[in-house]
Write a protein that holds these residues in place. Structure first.
Motif, short mmCIF file in Angstrom:
data_model
loop_
_atom_site.label_atom_id
_atom_site.label_comp_id
_atom_site.label_asym_id
_atom_site.label_seq_id
_atom_site.Cartn_x
_atom_site.Cartn_y
_atom_site.Cartn_z
N ALA A 155 -3.83 -4.95 36.75
CA ALA A 155 -2.66 -4.75 35.89
C ALA A 155 -1.83 -6.03 35.81
CB ALA A 155 -1.81 -3.61 36.44
N ALA A 156 -1.62 -6.67 36.98
CA ALA A 156 -0.84 -7.92 37.01
C ALA A 156 -1.54 -9.01 36.19
CB ALA A 156 -0.66 -8.38 38.45
N TRP A 157 -2.83 -9.13 36.37
CA TRP A 157 -3.59 -10.15 35.65
C TRP A 157 -3.56 -9.88 34.14
CZ3 TRP A 157 -9.59 -10.70 35.41
CH2 TRP A 157 -9.91 -11.93 34.82
N SER A 158 -3.73 -8.63 33.76
CA SER A 158 -3.71 -8.28 32.34
C SER A 158 -2.38 -8.65 31.70
CB SER A 158 -3.97 -6.78 32.17
OG SER A 158 -5.24 -6.42 32.65
N LEU A 159 -1.30 -8.36 32.43
CA LEU A 159 0.03 -8.66 31.90
C LEU A 159 0.25 -10.16 31.74
CD1 LEU A 159 2.14 -6.08 33.94
CD2 LEU A 159 1.82 -6.08 31.47
N VAL A 160 -0.08 -10.91 32.79
CA VAL A 160 0.20 -12.35 32.75
C VAL A 160 -0.77 -13.07 31.80
CG1 VAL A 160 -1.26 -13.11 34.67
CG2 VAL A 160 0.90 -14.28 34.21
N HIS A 161 -2.00 -12.60 31.72
CA HIS A 161 -2.96 -13.20 30.79
C HIS A 161 -2.55 -12.92 29.35
CE1 HIS A 161 -6.70 -14.73 29.16
NE2 HIS A 161 -6.89 -13.59 28.53
N GLY A 162 -2.11 -11.70 29.10
CA GLY A 162 -1.65 -11.37 27.75
C GLY A 162 -0.44 -12.20 27.36
#
Length: 203
Positions: A155-162
């Motif tokens: 979830a953290a990676w998805s948010l920061v990558h987005g």
């Protein structure tokens, strides 16, 4: 074009640096081993002794990108878990903003398919590990909910990558607003509420 003086042992690094400059200015589609050899002033076969093909050269550029990203993430102070999560996000977005074309290459599965270059996969996982360790630290200190570590990290990676992708594609405000965006996104991850982003978690 005049040939550039070089020592044979430096050709690998010289080609790497020249290719990185091209990617930064024009993107990975501009990379050609034949053209690169001509720019450096060597024969194409000489360059092929260091890079099997165009894709292997791009993979090496992406590997160095992940290594640099990892160092940026490791430089974030981990003393305060909440601040560390925000710091990791800011460092991640800052890297993407500073190296947009390299960032696109690193995460461009169409150009460099996952599994085709084991060293590249390992470099990506090493950078990802810093984020996972930060999330795990946040859980241990009670800043994050008791949920599967893999789920929270994804979830953290998805948010920061987005956030990074939207930023480098020009869909979000300038970098002056990134701290507020990162703090808001982290608050959602921490406790599901932007309004509670400045409050300490309940023991």
């Amino acid at each position: 074009m005049a040939r550039t003086a070089y020592h044979h042992g430096d050709l690998y690094q010289q080609a790497h640096e020249q290719a990185l400059a091209i990617v930064r200015e024009q993107g990975d589609s501009a990379i050609s081993l034949r053209a690169l050899a001509r720019q450096i002033g060597v024969s194409t076969p000489a360059l092929y002794r260091h890079y099997a093909d165009r894709e292997s050269l791009l993979a090496e550029l992406a590997i160095s990108g992940f290594q640099t990203l990892r160092q940026h993430l490791l430089a974030v102070d981990q003393q305060d878990s909440r601040s560390a999560l925000i710091g990791i996000g800011l460092a991640y977005v800052a890297f993407a903003r500073e190296e947009p074309n390299l960032y696109r290459l690193m995460f461009g599965g169409r150009v460099l398919p996952r599994g085709a270059h084991p060293r590249l996969d390992q470099a990506g996982l090493a950078a990802f590990q810093v984020l996972e360790d930060t999330v795990a630290n946040g859980q241990q200190r009670g800043y994050l909910k008791a949920a599967p570590l893999a789920l929270l990290t994804a979830a953290a990676w998805s948010l920061v990558h987005g956030l990074s992708q939207l930023t480098i594609d020009g869909h979000l405000p300038g970098h002056d607003n990134e701290p507020q965006l990162a703090a808001g996104i982290t608050a959602l991850l921490l406790d599901g509420s932007i309004e509670r982003s400045n409050k300490e978690p309940t023991p």
